[in-house]
Enzyme design. Structure first.
Site, PDB file in Angstrom:
ATOM      1  N   GLN A  93       0.788  -1.570   0.037  1.00 14.12           N
ATOM      2  CA  GLN A  93      -0.057   0.315   0.044  1.00 14.12           C
ATOM      3  C   GLN A  93       0.705   1.295   0.456  1.00 14.12           C
ATOM      4  O   GLN A  93       0.059   2.107  -0.089  1.00 14.12           O
ATOM      5  CB  GLN A  93      -0.985   0.074   0.545  1.00 14.12           C
ATOM      6  CG  GLN A  93      -1.636  -0.609   1.055  1.00 14.12           C
ATOM      7  CD  GLN A  93      -3.372  -1.368   1.863  1.00 14.12           C
ATOM      8  OE1 GLN A  93      -2.208  -0.440   3.270  1.00 14.12           O
ATOM      9  NE2 GLN A  93      -3.396  -2.100   2.320  1.00 14.12           N
ATOM     10  N   HIS A 155      -1.479   0.353   5.533  1.00 15.58           N
ATOM     11  CA  HIS A 155      -1.657   1.887   7.409  1.00 15.58           C
ATOM     12  C   HIS A 155      -1.148   2.322   6.774  1.00 15.58           C
ATOM     13  O   HIS A 155      -0.828   3.141   7.956  1.00 15.58           O
ATOM     14  CB  HIS A 155      -2.238   0.703   8.170  1.00 15.58           C
ATOM     15  CG  HIS A 155      -3.321  -0.258   8.095  1.00 15.58           C
ATOM     16  ND1 HIS A 155      -3.945  -1.081   9.220  1.00 15.58           N
ATOM     17  CD2 HIS A 155      -4.478  -1.570   6.788  1.00 15.58           C
ATOM     18  CE1 HIS A 155      -4.526  -1.670   8.561  1.00 15.58           C
ATOM     19  NE2 HIS A 155      -4.716  -1.916   7.284  1.00 15.58           N
ATOM     20  N   TYR A 259      -9.581   8.159  19.953  1.00 19.88           N
ATOM     21  CA  TYR A 259     -10.776   7.214  19.681  1.00 19.88           C
ATOM     22  C   TYR A 259     -11.014   6.039  19.408  1.00 19.88           C
ATOM     23  O   TYR A 259     -11.396   5.029  19.113  1.00 19.88           O
ATOM     24  CB  TYR A 259     -10.219   8.101  17.397  1.00 19.88           C
ATOM     25  CG  TYR A 259     -10.595   8.855  17.777  1.00 19.88           C
ATOM     26  CD1 TYR A 259     -11.925   9.800  17.225  1.00 19.88           C
ATOM     27  CD2 TYR A 259     -10.000  10.283  17.916  1.00 19.88           C
ATOM     28  CE1 TYR A 259     -12.244  11.353  17.957  1.00 19.88           C
ATOM     29  CE2 TYR A 259     -10.040  11.723  17.897  1.00 19.88           C
ATOM     30  CZ  TYR A 259     -10.960  12.330  18.066  1.00 19.88           C
ATOM     31  OH  TYR A 259     -11.524  14.038  17.476  1.00 19.88           O
ATOM     32  N   TYR A 270     -11.232 -10.260  10.432  1.00 21.64           N
ATOM     33  CA  TYR A 270     -11.558 -10.827   8.808  1.00 21.64           C
ATOM     34  C   TYR A 270     -11.650 -12.433   8.847  1.00 21.64           C
ATOM     35  O   TYR A 270     -12.070 -12.150   7.708  1.00 21.64           O
ATOM     36  CB  TYR A 270      -9.901 -10.013   7.676  1.00 21.64           C
ATOM     37  CG  TYR A 270      -9.823  -8.541   7.635  1.00 21.64           C
ATOM     38  CD1 TYR A 270     -10.788  -8.069   6.692  1.00 21.64           C
ATOM     39  CD2 TYR A 270      -9.258  -7.616   8.388  1.00 21.64           C
ATOM     40  CE1 TYR A 270     -10.546  -6.841   6.188  1.00 21.64           C
ATOM     41  CE2 TYR A 270      -8.676  -6.753   8.236  1.00 21.64           C
ATOM     42  CZ  TYR A 270      -9.625  -6.278   6.460  1.00 21.64           C
ATOM     43  OH  TYR A 270      -9.738  -4.921   6.128  1.00 21.64           O
TER      44      TYR A 270
END
Length: 380
Positions: A93, A155, A259, A270
């Site tokens: 990524q 990520h 958060y 997953y």
């Protein structure tokens, strides 16, 4: 630490490369009907290799980052390779990621770029700024890199937004290796960092002076924010965060907040679809809950706030792009609550990587494909 700045292809390091010419102003879908707005979908450019972000130069050109290839400048359908980029690690990524102009670009010429930087230890999200001379980056300055190198390469987060006070926020994903790192307040992973425009730490960051926190951290407990936007009317900072299986979130980002990821999550594992193994609960006191959960899964990337006269019926709405969902969600927010959502462009452009409002008032969309495109929404 030694830094080298070049495009990965040595043959292009000091030369301008013409990538190609594509048909400009190509209407690919006419008269798209929505609840309050009709528009044409126009392809501005095609043949882009997994484009990640778009920025708009005052002269009318667009800068588009391609995750594995670097950056191109687009002018009237012609794509020209931008040289002088830093070494970047384009695996999984990672690669060349966000691009944002300084709010005072016309006076200082600064362009801010995020990318994945790698060495034998792994990779980190990094931030530079530079100026553009023709089609070459010059005056390149490294500003920031995350403080923990990580394997594997995923990520990264890596969205950037400037605030009204001239500071900037940069999102950093949890890096996908050990999710509990997002609760480690000395690790940048899984956080939003706040920096001055020269990369230094603002004196009023929420944890400055607290040895238990990295001073750059503005908010933490986040998984992988790939959409962030400043609401020009309210000054609120909105962000879309990837969940695991489910649990994609819209959050209002405020200084000092935790958060919750992965201590609390609305998503599932997953493989098993059971409760996420590192989670204690779906809700926990002291941890901020999302304003909205995207159901079904959106896989959110790219976020814009509409304040253009061209889309007056959408004024103040959020436009959240979706990768896996291959759509945009238009969100109506009142009193920090989502009261309505409308699906736009489902399947029309593929995986939506970026959504931005241009200086011309049109909405621009990037598709994350091997043959990706830059699209413009033109209201009728």
């Amino acid at each position: 630490m030694k830094h080298r700045y070049r495009h990965p292809s040595m043959a292009l390091a000091l030369a301008v490369s013409l990538v190609g010419t594509v048909s400009a102003q190509e209407v690919v879908r006419e008269g798209v009907s929505t609840e309050y707005q009709r528009f044409d979908l126009v392809r501005v450019a095609s043949g882009l290799s997994h484009p990640w972000a778009v920025a708009f130069l005052p002269d009318g050109r667009q800068l588009v980052t391609e995750r594995s290839e670097g950056m191109v400048a687009i002018e009237d359908g012609t794509q020209t390779r931008v040289t002088g980029l830093p070494d970047f690690h384009a695996t999984n990524q990672g690669g060349m990621l966000d691009v944002v102009l300084h709010p005072d670009y016309e006076n200082n010429g600064w362009i801010y770029i995020t990318y994945s930087r790698g060495d034998r230890r792994g990779t980190v999200p990094a931030l530079i700024r530079a100026r553009l001379d023709g089609h070459e980056l010059v005056d390149v300055e490294p500003l920031f890199e995350s403080n923990e190198y990580t394997r594997p390469g995923r990520h990264y987060g890596s969205r950037v937004v400037f605030l009204e006070d001239g500071t900037l926020l940069m999102t950093i994903g949890d890096r996908g290796a050990e999710p509990p790192r997002a609760q480690d307040t000395l690790d940048h992973s899984g956080s939003v960092v706040r920096l001055n425009d020269d990369g230094s730490v603002p004196d009023d960051n929420p944890f400055v002076g607290d040895d238990a926190y990295a001073p750059e951290i503005h908010a933490y407990g986040l998984r992988n924010i790939q959409g962030i936007a400043l609401h020009p009317g309210t000054g609120e900072v909105w962000a879309t965060d990837h969940g695991p299986r489910g649990g994609d979130e819209l959050n209002l980002i405020e200084a000092g907040n935790n958060y919750g990821w992965p201590t609390v999550t609305l998503g599932r594992d997953y493989r098993t679809e059971e409760a996420f193994p590192d989670a204690e609960a779906r809700h926990k006191e002291g941890m901020v809950e999302p304003v909205f959960e995207f159901l079904p899964t959106l896989a959110p990337s790219g976020l814009a706030v509409v304040d253009s006269d061209r889309f007056s019926a959408w004024e103040g709405n959020l436009l959240a792009g979706g990768l896996r969902a291959q759509r945009i969600l238009r969100l109506v927010v009142e009193d920090q609550t989502v009261i309505h959502a409308e699906e736009l462009l489902h399947g029309d452009v593929g995986r939506v990587r970026d959504v931005r409002q241009g200086p011309d008032g049109y909405i621009y969309v990037l598709s994350d494909e091997s043959d990706g495109g830059l699209y413009r929404l033109e209201p009728r």
